[in-house]
Design an enzyme around this catalytic site. Structure first.
Site, short mmCIF file in Angstrom:
data_model
loop_
_atom_site.label_atom_id
_atom_site.label_comp_id
_atom_site.label_asym_id
_atom_site.label_seq_id
_atom_site.Cartn_x
_atom_site.Cartn_y
_atom_site.Cartn_z
N ASP A 1 -7.18 4.20 -4.89
CA ASP A 1 -7.53 3.81 -3.81
C ASP A 1 -8.01 4.91 -3.37
O ASP A 1 -8.02 5.90 -4.28
CB ASP A 1 -6.25 3.77 -2.59
N LYS B 1 0.86 -1.07 -0.21
CA LYS B 1 -0.10 0.25 -0.29
C LYS B 1 0.92 0.77 -0.22
O LYS B 1 1.98 1.20 0.35
CB LYS B 1 -1.53 -0.06 1.32
N1 GLU Z 1 -7.25 0.00 -3.50
C1 GLU Z 1 -7.61 -1.55 -3.71
C2 GLU Z 1 -7.77 -1.72 -2.33
O1 GLU Z 1 -7.85 -1.73 -1.52
C3 GLU Z 1 -7.79 -2.38 -4.82
C4 GLU Z 1 -6.64 -2.28 -4.85
C5 GLU Z 1 -5.25 -3.23 -6.37
O2 GLU Z 1 -6.64 -2.71 -7.73
O3 GLU Z 1 -4.02 -2.82 -6.08
O4 GLU Z 1 -8.63 -3.27 -2.40
#
Ligand code: GLU
Length: 427
Positions: free
Chosen positions: A145, A105
């Site tokens: 996100d 993240k």
């Molecule tokens: N941000 C989204 C999550 O928390 C997607 C993450 C992604 O697609 O890598 O799952």
């Protein structure tokens, strides 16, 4: 007891299940903390000629099962610990969805609504200028996100491709259509929530057409969860609650007979703020932001931010509620969990419930690798298959071990990650 911060909560959830699984202490030592963490400064030239320096993060929690994967948030209250927590949850999310990816993240401490388009682009490129040597289709693949958009992913992918000298669409997912993005990615997280709700209703023998839902949030996840609840399940959404960035507070929007999510989608800005005047003109009632949680509905979908259903707010939940579907990451605290268990509420834990986004991201990277793109129907069908089987793997575990859904999801996920670490000789 003081409320835990998000990362302490992620560790506490892990510790509980690690104990039940009798994991070796050295295995826990690897999994309780991210393997790699980056904290850095990003200088950006602002439109007025001044230089502003932003705080950036990237956390790579565990890549035993494949490249780290997870979004980048632009949020004013981002901290190292929120990013750590979210990276940890991504490891479990990818494992429970059974996609060959690890957990990561990223974040930047900024309210994106305060930036011009040019400033946003320079900030996105700046993040990549710092991180490019440590990301890539084979080691870490970021995505959108909270506070970030497909356009931003397009800029970031472009910056990476320029720096490496090679067009590399697979380094970021959630890109715009026509710019390496996948059909269905916009809908994926919200629809994934609804596939889980559909399976939960079958399990609980509920008729979705007779059910209603209250939703917190009206960003990407909530929007398509609302659409899916109405259009796929034939249910009624009585309200959505969302943040108004002009008034700096949240409102709950409800309507007699149920809201029309496609109408609300047509009057919401890119940061999730609904045009109040247009909503009121169309017959919507505005209540305080927390009114959503006490509605007499069968399904609650917290799809905003972490920590929203907590020791205090959980007491407001109606006795009619049967399912809580966690569209957000970490929306329910351990105290809320306890309440759900005592009151027989079926909780679909975040990293199962909202895994549709990353699953579609995985499909996007597969399509980028092949340089061959699927139709929306193909993507959504594959997504449904993956989400349905993830849901049932967790439900089966919960029946077999007689544990609550969150613990069952952790058991499925941790087991898969530990196996990968063993196969690679890490533990
Ligand atoms: N941000 C989204 C999550 O928390 C997607 C993450 C992604 O697609 O890598 O799952």
């Amino acid at each position: 007891m003081a409320e835990l911060n998000a990362f302490q909560m992620a560790q506490a959830q892990f510790d509980r299940v690690a104990k039940q699984l009798k994991l070796k202490p050295e295995v826990c030592e690897v999994l309780r903390w991210p393997l790699r963490e980056f904290s850095f400064r990003i200088p950006v030239r602002m439109d007025d000629g001044s230089l502003r320096v932003f705080q950036g993060y990237r956390v790579q929690h565990n890549d035993a099962r494949g490249p780290n994967k997870g979004g980048i948030r632009f949020a004013a209250n981002e901290t190292f610990d929120t990013v750590r927590a979210l990276a940890t949850w991504m490891t479990w999310k990818c494992a429970v969805a059974d996609i060959p990816l690890g957990g990561g993240k990223g974040g930047i401490v900024v309210d994106p609504a305060t930036l011009s388009t040019g400033e946003k682009e320079r900030l996105c490129r700046g993040w990549v200028d710092v991180m490019w040597k440590n990301i890539g289709p084979r080691n870490d693949v970021p995505a959108p996100d909270v506070g970030t958009t497909p356009q931003m992913m397009g800029w970031m992918m472009d910056e990476y491709s320029k720096l490496t000298g090679e067009y590399t669409p697979g380094v970021f997912t959630g890109k715009p259509l026509g710019g390496g993005g996948s059909q269905g990615r916009t809908e994926a997280t919200g629809y994934g929530v609804i596939y889980c709700v559909r399976e939960a209703m079958k399990h609980l023998k509920m008729d979705s057409k007779k059910c209603s839902a209250a939703i917190q949030g009206f960003g990407n996840v909530a929007q398509y969860a609302a659409i899916g609840f109405v259009e796929m399940l034939g249910g009624k959404v009585v309200c959505v609650s969302c943040w108004d960035r002009n008034d700096k507070k949240a409102y709950t929007y409800s309507k007699e007979g149920g809201i029309d999510p496609r109408f609300l989608l047509s009057i919401v800005d890119q940061y999730g703020t609904i045009d109040k005047a247009k909503a009121q003109k169309a017959g919507y009632t505005l209540e305080p932001g927390d009114a959503w949680i006490s509605k007499d509905v069968e399904v609650l979908i917290p799809a905003a931010l972490e920590g929203q259903v907590n020791a205090e707010t959980v007491k407001k939940i109606s006795s009619k509620v049967k399912i809580v579907a966690e569209g957000a990451n970490g929306p329910c605290t351990p105290e809320a969990d306890e309440y759900f268990q005592k009151n027989g509420i079926f909780d679909i834990p975040d990293f199962l419930c909202n895994a549709g986004g990353v699953t579609c991201s995985y499909f996007e990277s597969v399509q980028n690798d092949m340089n061959f793109y699927w139709t929306k129907e193909e993507v959504l069908e594959k997504l449904d298959t993956k989400m349905t089987s993830a849901f049932h793997a967790v439900l089966d575990m919960s029946k077999k071990e007689k544990v609550y859904m969150r613990d069952a999801a952790y058991m499925v996920a941790i087991d898969r990650v530990v196996k990968a670490m063993e196969l690679r000789g890490w533990v």
